[in-house]
Design a protein around this motif. Sequence first.
Motif, PDB file in Angstrom:
ATOM      1  N   ARG A  75       1.263 -21.840 -34.849  1.00  0.00           N
ATOM      2  CA  ARG A  75       2.649 -21.793 -35.337  1.00  0.00           C
ATOM      3  C   ARG A  75       3.341 -20.529 -34.807  1.00  0.00           C
ATOM      4  O   ARG A  75       4.473 -20.589 -34.333  1.00  0.00           O
ATOM      5  N   GLU A  76       2.666 -19.397 -34.880  1.00  0.00           N
ATOM      6  CA  GLU A  76       3.231 -18.137 -34.386  1.00  0.00           C
ATOM      7  C   GLU A  76       3.434 -18.190 -32.878  1.00  0.00           C
ATOM      8  O   GLU A  76       4.471 -17.784 -32.362  1.00  0.00           O
ATOM      9  N   SER A  78       3.879 -20.761 -31.003  1.00  0.00           N
ATOM     10  CA  SER A  78       4.914 -21.730 -30.625  1.00  0.00           C
ATOM     11  C   SER A  78       6.320 -21.162 -30.728  1.00  0.00           C
ATOM     12  O   SER A  78       7.258 -21.748 -30.185  1.00  0.00           O
ATOM     13  N   GLN A  79       6.467 -20.021 -31.374  1.00  0.00           N
ATOM     14  CA  GLN A  79       7.782 -19.392 -31.494  1.00  0.00           C
ATOM     15  C   GLN A  79       8.145 -18.564 -30.245  1.00  0.00           C
ATOM     16  O   GLN A  79       9.297 -18.177 -30.081  1.00  0.00           O
ATOM     17  N   VAL A 100       5.386 -27.929 -31.450  1.00  0.00           N
ATOM     18  CA  VAL A 100       6.598 -27.213 -31.882  1.00  0.00           C
ATOM     19  C   VAL A 100       7.420 -28.084 -32.815  1.00  0.00           C
ATOM     20  O   VAL A 100       8.030 -27.598 -33.763  1.00  0.00           O
TER      21      VAL A 100
END
Length: 144
Positions: A75-76, A78-79, A100
């Motif tokens: 998640r991190e 994908s930013q 994403v």
Amino acid sequence: MSLNYLIKPSIRTKFRIDYDWWESSRDDLHIYLLTHLTREQQTELEQKDLYESFDYVDPQTGEVFQLDTLGLAIRESSQREDFISEHIGLIDSVFRALLVNGNQPLNPLELAEITGRDAATILKTIGGVRIYRGIRPHHPTAGE
């Protein structure tokens, strides 16, 4: 029983990551997911329990759900602006676009917009008989 699997995918067919496919695959999902992280994240995760769970609050929806250590790292990662770029292969790019997007089904036109790749090439690649990295057509059930 639905015969949707017999229908040839089109440019409007939605695709998703089928995590059940990974269960029967010779490939290991966790190892593959690790390849989508930065070297720093990979090194950091060597010291952690990948299966430890955390409550995660989606910043867009406010929805709270469980993520394990690896899921949180993905998640991190994908930013980052370069998470999806022309420097990675087509399948990895499509897989990352689906990550994403929270694995919400996307069609090749939508995937092309996210990845910067040609929609027809995406369809030709993921719409064939061979399944790459669990990316399959999404066939909604009656409740969806």
